[in-house]
Design an enzyme around this catalytic site. Structure first.
Site, mmCIF file in Angstrom:
data_model
loop_
_atom_site.group_PDB
_atom_site.id
_atom_site.type_symbol
_atom_site.label_atom_id
_atom_site.label_comp_id
_atom_site.label_asym_id
_atom_site.label_seq_id
_atom_site.Cartn_x
_atom_site.Cartn_y
_atom_site.Cartn_z
ATOM 1 N N ARG A 31 1.043 -1.389 0.185
ATOM 2 C CA ARG A 31 -0.566 -0.084 -0.079
ATOM 3 C C ARG A 31 0.965 1.355 0.169
ATOM 4 O O ARG A 31 1.911 1.301 0.604
ATOM 5 C CB ARG A 31 -1.526 -0.046 1.486
ATOM 6 C CG ARG A 31 -1.903 -1.425 1.582
ATOM 7 C CD ARG A 31 -2.661 -1.318 2.481
ATOM 8 N NE ARG A 31 -3.806 -1.768 2.259
ATOM 9 C CZ ARG A 31 -3.317 -3.145 3.511
ATOM 10 N NH1 ARG A 31 -1.968 -3.415 4.366
ATOM 11 N NH2 ARG A 31 -4.204 -4.449 3.837
ATOM 12 N N LYS A 49 -1.990 -2.377 7.935
ATOM 13 C CA LYS A 49 -3.689 -2.112 8.430
ATOM 14 C C LYS A 49 -3.110 -3.247 10.155
ATOM 15 O O LYS A 49 -3.413 -4.056 10.073
ATOM 16 C CB LYS A 49 -4.536 -2.555 7.390
ATOM 17 C CG LYS A 49 -4.623 -1.569 6.321
ATOM 18 C CD LYS A 49 -5.981 -1.737 5.792
ATOM 19 C CE LYS A 49 -6.002 -0.479 4.458
ATOM 20 N NZ LYS A 49 -7.629 -0.628 4.181
ATOM 21 N N HIS A 91 -2.678 2.702 -6.625
ATOM 22 C CA HIS A 91 -3.052 1.960 -6.502
ATOM 23 C C HIS A 91 -2.747 0.964 -7.384
ATOM 24 O O HIS A 91 -2.873 -0.064 -6.133
ATOM 25 C CB HIS A 91 -4.174 2.058 -5.254
ATOM 26 C CG HIS A 91 -4.608 0.405 -3.688
ATOM 27 N ND1 HIS A 91 -3.896 0.488 -2.432
ATOM 28 C CD2 HIS A 91 -6.237 0.536 -4.571
ATOM 29 C CE1 HIS A 91 -4.513 -0.037 -2.454
ATOM 30 N NE2 HIS A 91 -5.869 -0.560 -3.025
ATOM 31 N N ARG A 117 -0.826 -1.642 -6.919
ATOM 32 C CA ARG A 117 -0.483 -3.222 -6.671
ATOM 33 C C ARG A 117 -1.993 -4.477 -6.488
ATOM 34 O O ARG A 117 -1.404 -4.824 -6.655
ATOM 35 C CB ARG A 117 -1.138 -2.301 -5.045
ATOM 36 C CG ARG A 117 -1.285 -3.468 -3.923
ATOM 37 C CD ARG A 117 -2.247 -2.619 -2.437
ATOM 38 N NE ARG A 117 -3.111 -3.731 -1.649
ATOM 39 C CZ ARG A 117 -2.655 -4.185 -0.316
ATOM 40 N NH1 ARG A 117 -1.087 -4.490 -0.097
ATOM 41 N NH2 ARG A 117 -3.300 -5.335 0.823
ATOM 42 N N HIS A 144 -3.782 -8.918 3.060
ATOM 43 C CA HIS A 144 -5.465 -9.275 3.531
ATOM 44 C C HIS A 144 -6.246 -10.212 4.789
ATOM 45 O O HIS A 144 -5.383 -11.259 4.636
ATOM 46 C CB HIS A 144 -6.218 -9.910 2.097
ATOM 47 C CG HIS A 144 -5.900 -8.787 1.214
ATOM 48 N ND1 HIS A 144 -6.601 -9.496 -0.531
ATOM 49 C CD2 HIS A 144 -6.149 -6.956 0.888
ATOM 50 C CE1 HIS A 144 -5.945 -8.066 -0.683
ATOM 51 N NE2 HIS A 144 -5.951 -6.849 -0.205
ATOM 52 N N TYR A 151 -9.841 -10.541 -7.152
ATOM 53 C CA TYR A 151 -8.360 -10.901 -8.351
ATOM 54 C C TYR A 151 -8.910 -12.098 -9.437
ATOM 55 O O TYR A 151 -8.596 -12.003 -10.507
ATOM 56 C CB TYR A 151 -7.198 -10.569 -7.434
ATOM 57 C CG TYR A 151 -6.834 -9.619 -6.689
ATOM 58 C CD1 TYR A 151 -6.942 -8.356 -7.734
ATOM 59 C CD2 TYR A 151 -6.931 -9.408 -5.707
ATOM 60 C CE1 TYR A 151 -5.920 -6.943 -7.368
ATOM 61 C CE2 TYR A 151 -6.038 -8.171 -5.056
ATOM 62 C CZ TYR A 151 -6.035 -7.595 -5.765
ATOM 63 O OH TYR A 151 -6.531 -6.001 -5.121
#
Length: 311
Positions: free
Chosen positions: A165, A189, A257, A260, A283, A292
């Protein structure tokens, strides 16, 4: 903008102030999120003033029914709000009603469990492999300052080669990327850390930037710097990317982004394992990564439609 006491009574205004302070201090929401929540609530209070025939008080909010909320959503929809906007706009209203419920001022169970409009599924839009390589090509950068061009190459290469990110890339310090390292320990995150392979091309781009950069932050400080030596902000990279995509005639979806997304999509197309890609991206849920597979399936169908004689 309407005065608060025009769209609600003083008891609601007082609870609204307590709620916002709680969001800021206890939940530590970002300033933009708190502003969005306050805007959500204000829109709802404006609606209720017209819906009820007067500014609502706490007693009115305590008596709210799901039907009242459906009427609010219907009015927003008539005003042109889409499902995504309506879904996001419910966040502040739900938060405030839960605040009232915890304070014993309302029973919000029926309303806060209401389903929001179904969100449309949208796939990330990756760049093609050739376009991604053009974006990180040192010879195609637009900055006239060699060190800034090298900085942008290093940041964008981290996004595409490592799937970071932009916030993760910009938080890296020199001590996070020792010379010759083959892996990065990235904090993502929720403070979760993961190990990501550092391709040689990314390591070389970082070392080229450090060699040219006129600033020398401490080893533990973020190594990517703005033109005046401050910590590099994501908005600067996003702005530079807009200039670059215009020069390279890339679509508006070619954002930092998107690199990514390109990392994940190109790995999957090359036979990468979905679980491994999930770990590399950081994730929390496999379902987030599974989007994806939709991109790759779409690409295969496009090829089929163009190439198959019976398509």
């Amino acid at each position: 903008m309407e005065s608060l006491l025009v769209i609600c009574q003083s008891d609601v205004a007082a609870e609204r102030d307590r709620w916002l302070k709680q969001l800021e201090k206890e939940r530590r929401l970002a300033g933009n999120t708190s502003e969005a929540y306050e805007r959500d609530l204000r829109q709802f209070l404006v609606f209720l003033t017209a819906h009820l025939g007067g500014a609502p008080g706490l007693s009115d909010l305590a008596d709210l029914k799901p039907l009242d909320l459906r009427a609010f959503l219907a009015e927003r929809r008539r005003g042109g709000a889409g499902a995504r906007t309506l879904g996001r706009g419910m966040a502040g209203i739900r938060s405030f009603l839960r605040h009232l419920e915890k304070a014993g001022l309302a029973n919000a169970a029926g309303i806060t469990t209401m389903r929001t409009p179904k969100q449309p599924k949208s796939l990330p839009r990756p760049l093609t492999a050739s376009d991604a390589l053009r974006v990180v090509d040192p010879d195609l950068q637009m900055s006239e300052e060699p060190w800034i061009a090298a900085r942008n190459v290093a940041v964008l290469t981290l996004l595409y080669a490592c799937g970071l990110r932009i916030s993760e890339a910009l938080s890296l310090s020199r001590q996070d990327v020792p010379v010759g390292t083959q892996a990065l320990r990235v904090t993502g995150k929720g403070g979760k850390t993961r190990v990501v392979p550092l391709l040689a091309v990314a390591g070389e781009a970082i070392q080229e930037y450090l060699k040219l950069c006129p600033f020398r932050p401490a080893a533990s400080e973020p190594m990517f710097r703005g033109a005046r030596g401050g910590v590099l902000q994501a908005a600067i990279i996003q702005k530079d990317m807009r200039v670059l995509r215009s020069a390279l005639d890339l679509p508006e979806t070619a954002t930092p982004h998107a690199l990514r997304h390109s990392f994940a999509t190109h790995l999957l197309a090359g036979g990468g394992d979905l679980r491994t890609i999930q770990e590399l991206l950081g994730h929390a849920s496999l379902s987030t990564t599974q989007v994806y597979t939709g991109i790759d399936s779409k690409r295969l169908l496009d090829i089929y439609d163009r190439a198959h004689p019976r398509a």
